[in-house]
Design a protein around this motif. Structure first.
Motif, mmCIF file in Angstrom:
data_model
loop_
_atom_site.group_PDB
_atom_site.id
_atom_site.type_symbol
_atom_site.label_atom_id
_atom_site.label_comp_id
_atom_site.label_asym_id
_atom_site.label_seq_id
_atom_site.Cartn_x
_atom_site.Cartn_y
_atom_site.Cartn_z
ATOM 1 N N GLU A 237 37.153 63.132 44.439
ATOM 2 C CA GLU A 237 35.984 63.372 43.587
ATOM 3 C C GLU A 237 36.130 62.559 42.303
ATOM 4 O O GLU A 237 37.181 62.595 41.650
ATOM 5 N N TYR A 238 35.045 61.868 41.940
ATOM 6 C CA TYR A 238 35.103 60.940 40.818
ATOM 7 C C TYR A 238 33.848 61.052 39.956
ATOM 8 O O TYR A 238 32.761 61.360 40.436
ATOM 9 N N ALA A 239 34.063 60.782 38.660
ATOM 10 C CA ALA A 239 32.947 60.494 37.772
ATOM 11 C C ALA A 239 32.780 58.976 37.790
ATOM 12 O O ALA A 239 33.712 58.244 37.461
ATOM 13 N N MET A 240 31.611 58.525 38.230
ATOM 14 C CA MET A 240 31.390 57.097 38.418
ATOM 15 C C MET A 240 30.520 56.535 37.307
ATOM 16 O O MET A 240 29.535 57.150 36.906
ATOM 17 N N ILE A 241 30.919 55.377 36.787
ATOM 18 C CA ILE A 241 30.067 54.648 35.843
ATOM 19 C C ILE A 241 29.875 53.242 36.399
ATOM 20 O O ILE A 241 30.836 52.602 36.835
ATOM 21 N N ALA A 242 28.617 52.791 36.449
ATOM 22 C CA ALA A 242 28.286 51.500 37.045
ATOM 23 C C ALA A 242 27.537 50.644 36.025
ATOM 24 O O ALA A 242 26.727 51.145 35.242
ATOM 25 N N VAL A 243 27.833 49.357 36.053
ATOM 26 C CA VAL A 243 27.129 48.384 35.216
ATOM 27 C C VAL A 243 26.475 47.370 36.150
ATOM 28 O O VAL A 243 27.163 46.709 36.938
ATOM 29 N N SER A 244 25.129 47.273 36.086
ATOM 30 C CA SER A 244 24.380 46.400 36.986
ATOM 31 C C SER A 244 23.654 45.333 36.180
ATOM 32 O O SER A 244 23.240 45.568 35.039
ATOM 33 N N ASP A 245 23.494 44.158 36.795
ATOM 34 C CA ASP A 245 22.734 43.085 36.164
ATOM 35 C C ASP A 245 21.740 42.513 37.160
ATOM 36 O O ASP A 245 21.806 42.801 38.356
ATOM 37 N N THR A 246 20.813 41.725 36.658
ATOM 38 C CA THR A 246 19.818 41.062 37.502
ATOM 39 C C THR A 246 20.105 39.568 37.556
ATOM 40 O O THR A 246 19.192 38.749 37.561
ATOM 41 N N GLY A 247 21.403 39.238 37.598
ATOM 42 C CA GLY A 247 21.812 37.839 37.506
ATOM 43 C C GLY A 247 21.873 37.126 38.837
ATOM 44 O O GLY A 247 21.201 37.478 39.808
ATOM 45 N N SER A 248 22.758 36.134 38.890
ATOM 46 C CA SER A 248 22.810 35.217 40.027
ATOM 47 C C SER A 248 23.605 35.744 41.200
ATOM 48 O O SER A 248 23.539 35.185 42.295
ATOM 49 N N GLY A 249 24.362 36.819 41.029
ATOM 50 C CA GLY A 249 25.185 37.329 42.117
ATOM 51 C C GLY A 249 26.486 36.569 42.248
ATOM 52 O O GLY A 249 26.729 35.572 41.547
ATOM 53 N N ILE A 250 27.360 37.037 43.134
ATOM 54 C CA ILE A 250 28.691 36.451 43.299
ATOM 55 C C ILE A 250 28.832 35.925 44.722
ATOM 56 O O ILE A 250 28.667 36.680 45.677
ATOM 57 N N PRO A 251 29.157 34.645 44.911
ATOM 58 C CA PRO A 251 29.377 34.115 46.265
ATOM 59 C C PRO A 251 30.567 34.804 46.932
ATOM 60 O O PRO A 251 31.474 35.307 46.256
ATOM 61 N N ALA A 252 30.575 34.790 48.267
ATOM 62 C CA ALA A 252 31.610 35.509 49.022
ATOM 63 C C ALA A 252 33.007 34.982 48.720
ATOM 64 O O ALA A 252 33.965 35.751 48.596
ATOM 65 N N ASP A 253 33.159 33.646 48.597
ATOM 66 C CA ASP A 253 34.494 33.094 48.347
ATOM 67 C C ASP A 253 34.999 33.466 46.964
ATOM 68 O O ASP A 253 36.198 33.664 46.752
ATOM 69 N N VAL A 254 34.084 33.590 46.007
ATOM 70 C CA VAL A 254 34.477 33.990 44.655
ATOM 71 C C VAL A 254 34.797 35.485 44.617
ATOM 72 O O VAL A 254 35.742 35.921 43.946
ATOM 73 N N LEU A 255 34.028 36.272 45.383
ATOM 74 C CA LEU A 255 34.225 37.734 45.394
ATOM 75 C C LEU A 255 35.638 38.103 45.831
ATOM 76 O O LEU A 255 36.184 39.111 45.386
ATOM 77 N N GLN A 256 36.243 37.300 46.705
ATOM 78 C CA GLN A 256 37.597 37.592 47.181
ATOM 79 C C GLN A 256 38.634 37.468 46.072
ATOM 80 O O GLN A 256 39.731 38.022 46.184
#
Length: 544
Positions: free
Chosen positions: A317-336
């Protein structure tokens, strides 16, 4: 004729249509021998009855009046064979041949029936087998995908662990160097009087402080930073940071907040969580063009699935905090690689590559984790899962033990401190700062040397010990002091601190000083520890 041929048989004889029909319906005979001329009907009628009720039984005519035309017609209508009464010697051979042919026909019919049944079920069985193979193939593909995912997660975890060990060691050694640099800068500042030199020393002090902040980020990634977890209301923290966030990301980005009203308190370091939110907000700003939207969301989350990546949280069980943007996103190779320290896609000088590394280290050290959801061209959401506050276990306070040093001390004597550090330069800086603060200091270059000193002279007011030393480390020194000299308090000086090890050593936040020493923290905490121990009569009381 049959007896003469040695054939074994049982004979049933019928004379009328009714009797023959009844026998045919029963189908209990192996062969039918029929005369052509019968009292109430003829042989062809008998053949027709046999074809209708027992077509599988051989039908042989035995007649003295059967002409060739009638014989041919009888064979066309289904008769097996015919024998004239003038040639009854042929009868045994005809019977044997007819029975053999009937048996062959029976076997052929059984085979044909089996073949028909096989053909009728073949399509169903092929379909069933095809489905089984497809299911097996799908299961195998899932196993292969799952194995590849687990292997990739293991490789990434091992890579992050190796980088974490490297960075923690570098940060510790770097903090030792910064301690020497910052300490000597402070000593020089007291001796230098001209303004130009003071300005240069101030620049050097600023560089040392920036280095200290850099090592703090490295320690956050390697989960060696010092945390002070307390119940934190994330909604209040996020709401109170709105103005700071707006000024940090600029007016071109809109900030929205979606905060769950009944959010669970999170057990985290209050100062660190603010830095985490700020780091994520700055990353979001850099990913968006003018007019973007940054959203901060909180929620109560129960997770039951095992993590699929090293940075994800375990079930709980967790208290979750999320930060979202409307930007360019992250490519799959960078996400790794986004959680690796110093990895960045920004231009040189635009980012250190430690933002998400610090988020990763803080979340994992706090007992939670991180998840990233991203879509190219649409934006990214970073969710930080922090453990909810559980019921605190109550423990009975341990009664303090006392050590009376009054017989060995004189009123007005300065407190005597033992400084323990394997790095002679750091030890010299520590001892000098404490001496200038008005204390008498003695030094030990190892944990074992410190124990030997205490065995000969246990009346020290306080021990200042480095956390990471070869051989006997600081936690082990503190544990031995607690066993043998429980009234002597211990202060840690450290470039990094494993919170679990310190907790086992009975050391709290007020007894830990981060290297390099800044803003008089060492002197303040030493004075506070001595004040907490001092009672009338020069008796030292050790707080557990």
């Amino acid at each position: 004729m049959l007896d003469g041929a040695g054939l074994a048989y049982r004979l049933d004889r019928t004379m009328t249509r009714e009797a023959f029909t009844a026998a045919a319906v029963e189908r209990r005979h192996d062969l039918i021998l029929a005369d052509y001329v019968l009292p109430t009907f003829d042989g062809l009628s008998a053949l027709a009855i046999a074809r209708e009720h027992c077509p599988e039984i051989p039908f042989v005519f035995v007649s003295g009046t059967l002409g060739e035309d009638i014989a041919v017609e009888a064979l066309k209508n289904g008769a097996t064979d015919y024998v004239t009464k003038q040639r009854l010697d042929r009868l045994p051979r005809v019977i044997v041949r007819a029975l053999a042919e009937a048996q062959a026909h029976s076997k052929r019919r059984a085979a044909e029936q089996a073949l028909r049944a096989l053909n009728e079920t073949l399509e169903m069985r092929v379909s069933e087998r095809t489905r089984e193979l497809a299911d097996a193939n799908a299961a195998l593909r899932r196993q292969i995908v799952e194995r590849e995912r687990v292997e990739e997660a293991l490789r990434q975890a091992q890579r992050l662990e190796a980088v974490g060990q490297l960075t923690s060691g570098v940060a510790h050694d770097f903090n030792n160097l910064l301690t020497v640099i910052a300490g000597n800068i402070e000593f020089l500042a007291r001796a230098v009087t001209d303004e130009r030199s003071q300005r240069r020393l101030e620049m050097m002090r600023g560089a040392a402080e920036r280095g200290a902040r850099l090592t703090a980020q490295l320690l956050a990634f390697s989960r060696r930073q010092r945390l002070d977890p307390v119940p934190v209301r994330l909604n209040e923290t996020a709401a109170s940071m709105r103005d700071l966030l707006q000024s940090s990301i600029g007016g071109a980005v809109r900030i929205e907040m979606t905060l769950q009203p009944d959010l669970w308190p999170a057990l985290v370091d209050a100062t660190q969580i603010e830095l985490i939110i700020l780091n994520l907000a700055i990353n979001a700003r850099d990913a968006m063009a003018v007019g973007g939207c940054l959203t901060i969301e909180t929620a109560n989350v129960r997770l039951s699935a095992a993590p699929s990546r090293p940075e994800e949280p375990p079930p709980g069980e967790y208290a979750m905090i999320a930060v979202s943007d409307t930007g360019s996103g992250i490519p799959a190779d960078v996400l790794q690689r986004v959680f690796e320290p110093f990895f960045t896609t920004k231009e040189v000088g635009k980012g250190s590559g430690l933002g998400l590394a610090q988020v990763y280290g803080f979340a994992k050290q706090s007992g939670g984790g991180v998840r990233i959801e991203t879509k190219l061209g649409e934006g990214t959401t970073v969710r930080v899962y922090l453990p909810r506050v559980a019921a605190e276990a109550c423990s009975e306070p341990t009664a303090p033990s006392e050590l009376d040093c009054a017989a060995l001390r004189k009123p007005g004597d300065k407190p005597v401190l033992l400084v323990v550090d394997d790095d002679s330069a750091v030890r010299e800086i520590t001892a000098t700062k404490l001496s200038e603060a008005g204390y008498v200091t003695r030094e030990a270059g190892s944990g074992l040397a410190a124990i030997h000193i205490l065995e000969h002279d246990p009346c020290f007011d306080l021990v200042v010990v480095d956390f990471a030393m070869p051989g006997m480390n600081g936690v082990e020194v503190a544990a031995e002091i607690r066993r043998s000299w429980p009234t002597i308090p211990v202060i840690f000086v450290t470039g990094y601190a494993d919170q679990t090890a310190l907790t086992r050593g009975g050391i709290g936040e007020e007894r830990i000083v981060q290297k390099p020493f800044l803003d008089g923290e060492l002197e303040r905490k030493v004075a506070a520890a001595l004040h907490a121990q001092r009672v009338p009569g020069l008796k030292l009381v050790a707080s557990r």
